[in-house]
Write an enzyme that holds these catalytic residues in place. Structure first.
Site, PDB file in Angstrom:
ATOM      1  N   ASP A  65      -1.258  20.009  81.147  1.00  0.00           N
ATOM      2  CA  ASP A  65      -1.541  20.993  82.188  1.00  0.00           C
ATOM      3  C   ASP A  65      -2.368  20.363  83.315  1.00  0.00           C
ATOM      4  O   ASP A  65      -3.313  20.974  83.828  1.00  0.00           O
ATOM      5  CB  ASP A  65      -2.263  22.198  81.576  1.00  0.00           C
ATOM      6  CG  ASP A  65      -2.151  23.463  82.436  1.00  0.00           C
ATOM      7  OD1 ASP A  65      -1.310  23.487  83.369  1.00  0.00           O
ATOM      8  OD2 ASP A  65      -2.907  24.407  82.177  1.00  0.00           O
TER       9      ASP A  65
ATOM     10  N   LYS B 297      -3.251  19.612  86.799  1.00  0.00           N
ATOM     11  CA  LYS B 297      -3.020  20.231  88.120  1.00  0.00           C
ATOM     12  C   LYS B 297      -4.369  20.344  88.815  1.00  0.00           C
ATOM     13  O   LYS B 297      -5.417  20.269  88.160  1.00  0.00           O
ATOM     14  CB  LYS B 297      -2.340  21.602  87.978  1.00  0.00           C
ATOM     15  CG  LYS B 297      -3.092  22.586  87.107  1.00  0.00           C
ATOM     16  CD  LYS B 297      -2.307  23.884  86.992  1.00  0.00           C
ATOM     17  CE  LYS B 297      -3.053  24.877  86.107  1.00  0.00           C
ATOM     18  NZ  LYS B 297      -2.335  26.140  85.923  1.00  0.00           N
TER      19      LYS B 297
ATOM     20  N   ASN C 298      -7.316  22.229  87.369  1.00  0.00           N
ATOM     21  CA  ASN C 298      -7.940  21.740  86.131  1.00  0.00           C
ATOM     22  C   ASN C 298      -8.640  20.394  86.318  1.00  0.00           C
ATOM     23  O   ASN C 298      -9.023  19.750  85.341  1.00  0.00           O
ATOM     24  CB  ASN C 298      -6.895  21.631  85.014  1.00  0.00           C
ATOM     25  CG  ASN C 298      -6.451  23.004  84.521  1.00  0.00           C
ATOM     26  OD1 ASN C 298      -7.181  23.985  84.659  1.00  0.00           O
ATOM     27  ND2 ASN C 298      -5.258  23.071  83.959  1.00  0.00           N
TER      28      ASN C 298
ATOM     29  N   ASP D  19      -9.777  21.807  80.819  1.00  0.00           N
ATOM     30  CA  ASP D  19      -8.753  22.720  80.289  1.00  0.00           C
ATOM     31  C   ASP D  19      -7.758  22.063  79.334  1.00  0.00           C
ATOM     32  O   ASP D  19      -6.622  21.742  79.714  1.00  0.00           O
ATOM     33  CB  ASP D  19      -8.004  23.399  81.446  1.00  0.00           C
ATOM     34  CG  ASP D  19      -7.221  24.620  80.965  1.00  0.00           C
ATOM     35  OD1 ASP D  19      -7.214  24.884  79.744  1.00  0.00           O
ATOM     36  OD2 ASP D  19      -6.626  25.296  81.817  1.00  0.00           O
TER      37      ASP D  19
ATOM     38  N   THR E 129       2.472  10.358  58.324  1.00  0.00           N
ATOM     39  CA  THR E 129       3.824  10.217  57.791  1.00  0.00           C
ATOM     40  C   THR E 129       4.955  10.456  58.783  1.00  0.00           C
ATOM     41  O   THR E 129       5.672  11.447  58.698  1.00  0.00           O
ATOM     42  CB  THR E 129       4.015  11.187  56.614  1.00  0.00           C
ATOM     43  OG1 THR E 129       3.571  12.479  57.062  1.00  0.00           O
ATOM     44  CG2 THR E 129       3.225  10.745  55.419  1.00  0.00           C
TER      45      THR E 129
HETATM   46  P1  ADP Z   1      -7.832  28.530  81.773  1.00  0.00           P
HETATM   47  O1  ADP Z   1      -7.261  28.123  80.466  1.00  0.00           O
HETATM   48  O2  ADP Z   1      -8.050  30.001  81.900  1.00  0.00           O
HETATM   49  O3  ADP Z   1      -7.084  27.926  82.943  1.00  0.00           O
HETATM   50  P2  ADP Z   1      -9.958  26.624  82.368  1.00  0.00           P
HETATM   51  O4  ADP Z   1     -10.599  25.837  81.275  1.00  0.00           O
HETATM   52  O5  ADP Z   1      -8.989  25.891  83.247  1.00  0.00           O
HETATM   53  O6  ADP Z   1      -9.309  27.933  81.733  1.00  0.00           O
HETATM   54  O7  ADP Z   1     -11.088  27.266  83.280  1.00  0.00           O
HETATM   55  C1  ADP Z   1     -10.735  28.145  84.349  1.00  0.00           C
HETATM   56  C2  ADP Z   1     -11.483  27.756  85.612  1.00  0.00           C
HETATM   57  O8  ADP Z   1     -12.898  27.814  85.382  1.00  0.00           O
HETATM   58  C3  ADP Z   1     -11.236  26.315  86.080  1.00  0.00           C
HETATM   59  O9  ADP Z   1     -10.058  26.228  86.861  1.00  0.00           O
HETATM   60  C4  ADP Z   1     -12.502  26.048  86.879  1.00  0.00           C
HETATM   61  O10 ADP Z   1     -12.459  26.642  88.165  1.00  0.00           O
HETATM   62  C5  ADP Z   1     -13.569  26.785  86.070  1.00  0.00           C
HETATM   63  N1  ADP Z   1     -14.192  25.865  85.085  1.00  0.00           N
HETATM   64  C6  ADP Z   1     -13.722  25.570  83.859  1.00  0.00           C
HETATM   65  N2  ADP Z   1     -14.513  24.702  83.212  1.00  0.00           N
HETATM   66  C7  ADP Z   1     -15.531  24.412  84.054  1.00  0.00           C
HETATM   67  C8  ADP Z   1     -16.683  23.546  83.992  1.00  0.00           C
HETATM   68  N3  ADP Z   1     -16.938  22.816  82.904  1.00  0.00           N
HETATM   69  N4  ADP Z   1     -17.504  23.498  85.073  1.00  0.00           N
HETATM   70  C9  ADP Z   1     -17.230  24.237  86.172  1.00  0.00           C
HETATM   71  N5  ADP Z   1     -16.171  25.064  86.299  1.00  0.00           N
HETATM   72  C10 ADP Z   1     -15.314  25.159  85.263  1.00  0.00           C
HETATM   73 MG    MG Z   2      -6.996  26.015  83.786  1.00  0.00          MG
END
Ligand code: ADP
Ligand code: MG
Length: 309
Positions: free
Chosen positions: A134, A136, A139, A185, A203
């Site tokens: 994923d 992009k 992320n 993500d 395996t």
């Molecule tokens: P989803 O699976 O809903 O896409 P993400 O892990 O991509 O979840 O998180 C959604 C959004 O939250 C990200 O696109 C980013 O904008 C923000 N985000 C996620 N993790 C962090 C982080 N560690 N620090 C700052 N912002 C974050």
């Molecule tokens: Mg995401």
């Protein structure tokens, strides 16, 4: 900090002072219990993107990772209704927002960013046997808040003109640089079997050919995605787009994209060559992470970029 369909990400402070500021990804449990199999769908089109096992897999994979260009998982817990992923905070936000803000990235800046993504992928693909699936701009997160010291070079397309003097980020990790980028993500990530070393899954001897073949190709999905990110970084819009999903799907399947004039006119042939080796429909011919790293555009001449991170 960000909202998904089934999760909200908050900025928080560890009151014990051990971790300071963190990000907490809160995933609602009650929307997870769907048995619907939507594995074949693109993540954006999934009706129910998160299942319980997906969350546990995301956590299991993240626990095994330790790399400067990957958001680290600090802890995981759950309550009756929620899962909580405590993550290293990236206050700089999404690469997506910085592309929107800047219109496009210069080649040096684009290189600085994509090389860090590639470092993360090399670690995932070669050391961990993990495919992200994923990759992009939403992320890919900045560790610090990007600083804009100089003027933007020049508009590449007619509608860029009003943004022309918003400034340009400089490559580099230190003062004045755009800083470090981290892959976030792991909700769709997967451990794949290394058919050579038979790790980490063991395996392979009993594995059906279509699965072995599948696994061999799966790392290449990250390379395609990286090609889309690089394309978008350099010109400011994605390689494949159509308002109709069926037309868009068709374009992607055929690899129908162009280096659109005038936006691509001033972008080097070397950068275009690299993009075209990533956006190659046949996964066997598509660049691997090793081939990407060896490309002249990536090796570049910008010392700061090639030394990072
Ligand atoms: P989803 O699976 O809903 O896409 P993400 O892990 O991509 O979840 O998180 C959604 C959004 O939250 C990200 O696109 C980013 O904008 C923000 N985000 C996620 N993790 C962090 C982080 N560690 N620090 C700052 N912002 C974050
Ligand atoms: Mg995401």
């Amino acid at each position: 900090m960000g909202d998904g369909a089934f999760s909200n990400v908050y900025r928080a402070r560890d009151v014990r002072g051990e971790y300071g500021e963190v990000a907490i990804k809160v995933v609602r449990k009650y929307e997870l219990n769907s048995s619907q199999n939507d594995d074949h769908l693109h993540p954006d089109f999934k009706k129910v993107p998160k299942t319980r096992s997906n969350i546990l897999k995301e956590v299991q994979i993240m626990r095994g990772l330790n790399h400067p260009n990957i958001v680290s998982l600090i802890s995981f817990s759950e309550s009756r209704n929620y899962y909580y992923l405590v993550l290293e905070l990236c206050p700089g936000g999404e690469l997506f927002h910085q592309i929107v803000r800047l219109t496009y990235f210069s080649e040096n800046l684009g290189r600085h960013v994509i090389v860090q993504v590639a470092e993360a992928l090399r670690y995932l693909h070669e050391e961990k046997g993990v495919v992200h699936r994923d990759i992009k701009p939403e992320n890919l997160l900045f560790e610090s808040i990007p600083f804009i010291p100089t003027k933007n070079p020049k508009p590449r397309g007619p509608e860029d003109e009003d943004k022309a003097d918003e400034g340009e980020f400089l490559p580099g990790i230190g003062a004045g640089g755009i800083g470090r980028i981290k892959v976030a993500d792991f909700g769709l990530s997967k451990i794949v079997w290394d058919t050579q070393t038979m790790t980490p899954c063991g395996t392979v001897g009993y594995t059906a050919p279509e699965i072995v073949k599948d696994e061999r190709y799966s790392k290449s999905v990250d390379m395609w995605a990286m090609g889309c990110v690089l394309y978008t970084l350099l010109c400011g819009f994605p390689p494949f787009y159509d308002e109709s999903i069926s037309v868009l799907t068709e374009k992607v399947a055929k690899g129908q994209y162009t280096f659109l004039s005038p936006w691509w006119d001033d972008i080097s042939k070397s950068a275009q060559d690299l993009v075209s080796h990533l956006l190659t429909v046949d996964p066997e011919k598509r660049y691997t992470i090793q081939e990407f790293m060896a490309h002249p555009w990536v090796r570049g001449t910008d010392e700061e970029t090639t030394a990072a991170p």
